[in-house]
Scaffold this active site. Sequence first.
Site, short mmCIF file in Angstrom:
data_model
loop_
_atom_site.label_atom_id
_atom_site.label_comp_id
_atom_site.label_asym_id
_atom_site.label_seq_id
_atom_site.Cartn_x
_atom_site.Cartn_y
_atom_site.Cartn_z
N ASP A 66 16.25 -3.99 -11.69
CA ASP A 66 16.22 -3.78 -10.24
C ASP A 66 16.29 -5.07 -9.43
O ASP A 66 16.86 -5.11 -8.35
CB ASP A 66 14.98 -2.98 -9.84
N CYS B 22 0.79 -1.23 0.00
CA CYS B 22 0.00 0.00 0.00
C CYS B 22 0.82 1.28 0.00
O CYS B 22 1.99 1.27 0.30
CB CYS B 22 -0.86 0.05 1.27
N CYS C 2 16.13 -3.87 6.95
CA CYS C 2 15.62 -5.23 6.80
C CYS C 2 16.20 -5.76 5.49
O CYS C 2 16.09 -5.12 4.45
CB CYS C 2 14.10 -5.27 6.73
S1 SF4 Z 1 14.03 -6.25 2.69
FE1 SF4 Z 1 12.64 -7.06 4.27
S2 SF4 Z 1 10.76 -5.89 4.06
FE2 SF4 Z 1 11.97 -5.52 2.24
S3 SF4 Z 1 11.25 -6.99 0.72
FE3 SF4 Z 1 12.97 -7.96 1.76
S4 SF4 Z 1 12.11 -9.10 3.52
FE4 SF4 Z 1 10.54 -7.67 2.74
#
Ligand code: SF4
Length: 501
Positions: free
Chosen positions: A370, A9, A457
């Site tokens: 990408d 979203c 992350c």
């Molecule tokens: S970096 Fe983390 S939040 Fe982003 S796509 Fe990968 S697992 Fe999902």
Amino acid sequence: MGDELRIACGVFAAINFANQPIFSHIYWGLRAQNHRGHQSHGFLTYHEGKFHVHRSLDLVPKIKSSAIQEWFGRLPGNVGIGNVRYTTSGKCDEKSLIKGTQPATASKNGFKLAISFNGNVVNTFKVKKEILEEFPDFSYECDAELICHKLLIELMKGKDLPAAVKTCMKEIDGAFSVAGITKDGKFFAFKDPHGIRPLCAGHSEDNLTFAFSSETVSLDINGFIRDFELEPGELVTVSKEGFKRQKLVDGERKAFCAFEFAYFARPDSIFDDKYVYEIREEFGRNLVRENPQVTKDADIVLSVPETGDDCALGVHEASGLRWERATRRHRYVTERAFILLNRERQATIDRKVNILPPKIKGKRVIVTEDSIVRGDTTKIIVEKLRRMGAKKVYLFVTFPRIIGPCLYGIDMATYGQLIGSTHTTEEIAKTIGADAVCYQSIEDLVKAIGFKSDELCMGCITGKYPTPVAQKMADAMKTKFLEGHEVPGRLYEIEETLQNI
Ligand code: SF4
């Protein structure tokens, strides 16, 4: 252009303290963020104690200026929230999509709440079970409804907003960036304790309007000034005096989604004082430094538009190779391939990107891309380039090899969907028909973004997830996958896995 991913979203929300109608700001805020989801969109405004809602499928529509007064009448009030959505939770049939369209609302015993949300709840069943005790008829089509009902339940217990939000932050595992309005018209926003998804705050030059947005481009389009990115575990409320920031949860590590920089965000958005396009250019320079032999063996660089464009410029700068604009996007086919249903995907790529054979024929080509998820979109592009006479096709991929699912709002939820979870880089090159695939290293990705590695992350590229339930779930899914069983794709379907956690 990306491979075939979907994000949950985009959020935009605003309040005006001169009692001016807010709808047009919400409208433009969502138009600027339609790339974050175009299965559905919704607006909600608050006026004299009532919520006024418009929810619909597809892209945010064009509104003729002659019709704006009608919209102001339908959505009155000086405060509002909006959302564009692609479903990563709930079902995908039309009825479910409409039901799952945000903003979400919940009400009971004189309590009332509306929220717009970006992210994904991981401990879905635990939260749902609790909600069912208070709302026995609760049916669930979108994680926003889970958050909205959970927060309402905490408010109904007599907690004030900070205490209620704090409980949500502690008890909900997952990614959630939320903007909302209470029954009294109180306007607020908060982020999960890891701050996985973006949400920023800004204000108008006359200091009368204050806004929250997934990306800064929606502040720009409204002529607003960017103030700050919300901190993980932070609640922000707004009054005439401006923003009031409260850090409710401390001690968790920040874990901003690294994929936002490679793929999701618009290049003209800013995160922590850096434009996304600058970071993508650096990705290109990194890829040249990391792959001198391949660079030497190429005649030109071209991009898969548009997410590969800035990287191609970086490749051109670092290598001196000519950036040929050999791939042209159709201006009015706006859908991103990743947010389309499978059956529509290939035809849309053909319609969307036109390749110019004279620029490619007989050339050794570096293509900037990408990411590679399933690999099927990239394969189509490589095949097209070969058909048009490219002598060699090398892929420079800005996001490192994706080896695990995302449980935080990107629709790549199973190991089986990911070519990188079962194939080496060389095998991927062979499968998609490229002469070589060169992924950017994780180290260089982190350096270019400018965050510390423990502030990002990177679960899908390292297998290390920032939240405990997600880690357990990913591990359980991997074990099952290696045993030859694929766990169903969406979190709400992974009941068996969840019950074992
Ligand atoms: S970096 Fe983390 S939040 Fe982003 S796509 Fe990968 S697992 Fe999902």
